[in-house]
Design an enzyme around this catalytic site. Structure first.
Site, PDB file in Angstrom:
ATOM      1  CG  ASP A  13      -6.650   3.726  -9.148  1.00 15.97           C
ATOM      2  OD1 ASP A  13      -6.751   4.362  -8.084  1.00 15.97           O
ATOM      3  OD2 ASP A  13      -7.089   4.109 -10.228  1.00 15.97           O
ATOM      4  CE  LYS A  16      -0.259   5.200  -4.881  1.00 17.03           C
ATOM      5  NZ  LYS A  16      -1.057   4.766  -6.002  1.00 17.03           N
ATOM      6  N   GLY A  17      -2.208   1.860  -0.841  1.00 18.27           N
ATOM      7  CA  GLY A  17      -2.705   2.014   0.534  1.00 18.27           C
ATOM      8  C   GLY A  17      -2.474   0.752   1.326  1.00 18.27           C
ATOM      9  N   GLY A  40      -7.217   7.666  -3.394  1.00 17.36           N
ATOM     10  CA  GLY A  40      -8.117   6.855  -2.574  1.00 17.36           C
ATOM     11  C   GLY A  40      -7.319   5.671  -2.062  1.00 17.36           C
ATOM     12  CG  HIS A  41      -3.887   5.901  -0.568  1.00 14.77           C
ATOM     13  ND1 HIS A  41      -2.692   6.476  -0.232  1.00 14.77           N
ATOM     14  CD2 HIS A  41      -3.980   6.029  -1.920  1.00 14.77           C
ATOM     15  CE1 HIS A  41      -2.093   6.930  -1.334  1.00 14.77           C
ATOM     16  NE2 HIS A  41      -2.854   6.681  -2.363  1.00 14.77           N
ATOM     17  CD  GLN A 221      -2.809  11.210  -7.344  1.00 17.68           C
ATOM     18  OE1 GLN A 221      -1.836  11.868  -7.084  1.00 17.68           O
ATOM     19  NE2 GLN A 221      -3.910  11.265  -6.627  1.00 17.68           N
ATOM     20  CB  THR A 297     -14.783   9.090  -9.299  1.00 16.64           C
ATOM     21  OG1 THR A 297     -14.015   8.080  -9.976  1.00 16.64           O
ATOM     22  CG2 THR A 297     -13.936  10.327  -9.086  1.00 16.64           C
ATOM     23  N   GLY A 298     -15.781   6.097  -8.084  1.00 19.05           N
ATOM     24  CA  GLY A 298     -16.616   4.944  -8.424  1.00 19.05           C
ATOM     25  C   GLY A 298     -16.657   4.662  -9.924  1.00 19.05           C
ATOM     26  CB  SER A 399      -0.109  -7.487  -2.404  1.00 21.50           C
ATOM     27  OG  SER A 399      -1.493  -7.405  -2.185  1.00 21.50           O
TER      28      SER A 399
HETATM   29  P1  IMP Z   1      -7.221  15.164 -10.975  1.00 22.50           P
HETATM   30  O1  IMP Z   1      -6.048  14.709 -10.181  1.00 22.50           O
HETATM   31  O2  IMP Z   1      -8.524  15.043 -10.225  1.00 22.50           O
HETATM   32  O3  IMP Z   1      -7.028  16.521 -11.558  1.00 22.50           O
HETATM   33  O4  IMP Z   1      -7.389  14.171 -12.216  1.00 22.50           O
HETATM   34  C1  IMP Z   1      -6.426  14.124 -13.259  1.00 22.50           C
HETATM   35  C2  IMP Z   1      -6.279  12.706 -13.788  1.00 22.50           C
HETATM   36  O5  IMP Z   1      -5.639  11.899 -12.813  1.00 22.50           O
HETATM   37  C3  IMP Z   1      -7.610  12.008 -14.110  1.00 22.50           C
HETATM   38  O6  IMP Z   1      -7.417  11.157 -15.225  1.00 22.50           O
HETATM   39  C4  IMP Z   1      -7.874  11.180 -12.870  1.00 22.50           C
HETATM   40  O7  IMP Z   1      -8.699  10.066 -13.118  1.00 22.50           O
HETATM   41  C5  IMP Z   1      -6.459  10.758 -12.511  1.00 22.50           C
HETATM   42  N1  IMP Z   1      -6.308  10.489 -11.076  1.00 22.50           N
HETATM   43  C6  IMP Z   1      -6.257  11.365 -10.069  1.00 22.50           C
HETATM   44  N2  IMP Z   1      -6.096  10.743  -8.900  1.00 22.50           N
HETATM   45  C7  IMP Z   1      -6.026   9.423  -9.153  1.00 22.50           C
HETATM   46  C8  IMP Z   1      -5.810   8.254  -8.336  1.00 22.50           C
HETATM   47  O8  IMP Z   1      -5.636   8.301  -7.111  1.00 22.50           O
HETATM   48  N3  IMP Z   1      -5.784   7.078  -8.991  1.00 22.50           N
HETATM   49  C9  IMP Z   1      -5.932   6.987 -10.342  1.00 22.50           C
HETATM   50  N4  IMP Z   1      -6.112   8.048 -11.135  1.00 22.50           N
HETATM   51  C10 IMP Z   1      -6.164   9.259 -10.551  1.00 22.50           C
END
Ligand code: IMP
Length: 417
Positions: A13, A16-17, A40-41, A221, A297-298, A399
């Protein structure tokens, strides 16, 4: 620059996008090499916001093309939704995307498992529930479904039956979708992909193409969520570091630069260690100002101060050659800004955590620096210089807003002060 990798230097978060979108105009190919729809980009085109979870952040207004590499786990239904959203504004854009048939599918079973497993864990990880962990688990345990299977009906039936048999044994018949329904579902999705004229081409066949042009590798990530070297077990299941480019047939030695994107403060979603987390009103204020709510996920993100030991660790683990800093503007107006300069790990002062285990025992040691009214102010330049000196990595780009064009180089910043 011919080959650039952009990875998150913190817990994801970092923006990067947007950063990828800024650079994408100069690259022919934008390649995602890992992760799935957990990412989520967010990008903006002509002022309109698009949140892609799977699609590489190509620039719709240029001729750039996107590649989804074999290291990814792909939820085909989600993929089609993303294509449809883009198609509505940019007809025929789907033909500009190529998918490696060696990538694995995320099936509805995996999402069911993700939820089941979280409820079974004594200490939940806080997954995004997108089926990422179970899909990667199946890959490793040889129960996964590669995308090429979608194009061979007999093989698909066979694989679905054997995967279902195994899963129902493990989960005591708790999965709800039958292999027959899964087959029909996947056949329908395959038809949609064909209608959209999406290309399925392996990285082997793309090898020459990639090497004759410019490629931007878009990480997902952040380094501290990497399966191998993040804060295990509170990590995702894919590669979040530049070495993930190996799944697209590249060595990190072939990269001209590896940019780590860092936020001027730190955030994390889900459980796990976060040494500089701030529980005060200031933390809440930063969350509101920075709109720190998960793009997937919000969920409200946990918020804290900049963590230099974590950045030094990310630099070494992922071979970062430069930084891009984002969201310095969110801290505009704070009188003072705290920065963690070292950890106290069981009474020993450490500037760089040696292992991911150190993050669990770290007590942050802070220095306080003066805040800035805007990111054009000398104090923000001092903040950046402090980060550069402490990490040994230059901040090449800044940025200063969510829009793609709200980006400047270090030199632009200096000239304006
Ligand atoms: P999973 O990737 O859904 O299995 O989640 C594993 C962990 O990585 C959790 O703590 C998520 O909140 C975190 N996570 C997964 N994708 C992202 C992302 O794009 N940004 C930030 N945290 C992420």
């Amino acid at each position: 620059m011919q080959r650039l990798a952009i990875v998150g230097a913190q817990w994801g978060d970092e923006g990067k996008g947007k950063v990828v979108n800024y650079f994408s105009k100069d690259f022919e190919w934008i390649v995602r090499f890992s992760g799935g729809a957990n990412a989520g980009h967010t990008i903006y085109v002509d002022g309109k916001k698009y949140v892609n979870h799977l699609l590489p952040s190509i620039q719709p207004r240029s001729s750039s093309r996107g590649f989804l590499g074999a290291g990814m786990v792909i939820d085909v239904e989600q993929l089609i939704n993303e294509f449809e959203t883009l198609e509505a504004d940019f007809p025929d854009i789907s033909c500009r995307f190529y998918i490696d048939p060696e990538a694995f599918a995320v099936l509805p079973w995996h999402k069911e498992e993700d939820v089941l497993l979280e409820t079974m864990r004594k200490e939940p990880i806080g997954t995004t529930g997108r089926g990422i962990g179970p899909s990667y688990t199946d890959k490793v345990s040889r129960e996964g479904l590669k995308l090429y299977t979608l194009f061979d009906e007999n093989l698909l039936k066979e694989r679905l039956e054997s995967i279902y048999h195994m899963k129902q044994n493990i989960y005591n018949n708790r999965l709800t979708v039958s292999p027959e329904d899964m087959f029909k579902y996947l056949q329908r999705l395959r038809g949609e992909l064909e209608r959209l004229k999406v290309n399925f081409t392996s990285a082997v066949d793309m090898s020459r193409v990639f090497r004759s042009t410019s490629v931007l590798f878009e990480g997902a990530q952040g380094v501290l969520l990497d399966l191998d070297f993040g804060t295990y077990p509170f990590v995702t299941s894919g590669a979040c570091m530049a070495h993930g480019v190996s799944s697209v047939g590249f060595s990190t030695f072939e990269l001209d630069s590896v940019y780590g994107v860092l936020k001027a403060y730190t955030t994390r979603v889900g459980a796990g260690p976060f040494p500089t987390e701030d529980f005060t009103e200031t933390g809440e204020k930063i969350r509101e100002m920075g709109k720190e709510y998960g793009a997937t996920t919000g969920r409200p993100r946990r918020v804290g101060w900049l963590d230099l030991p974590a950045l030094r660790y990310a630099r070494i683990r992922s071979g970062l050659t430069g930084f891009v800093i984002t969201k310095g503007d969110v801290l505009n107006g704070l009188e003072e800004v705290k920065v963690c300069v070292a950890y106290d790990v069981d009474g020993v002062v450490k500037e760089v955590p040696s292992t991911s285990y150190d993050f669990f025992r770290a007590k942050p040691i802070y220095e306080t620096v003066k805040g800035w009214p805007t990111t054009d102010h000398i104090n923000f330049l001092k903040y950046m210089t402090f980060i550069e000196r402490e990490t040994g990595v230059e901040i090449d780009y800044i940025s200063y807003g969510p829009k793609t064009e709200e980006m400047k180089t270090r030199n632009d910043l200096i000239i304006n002060i």
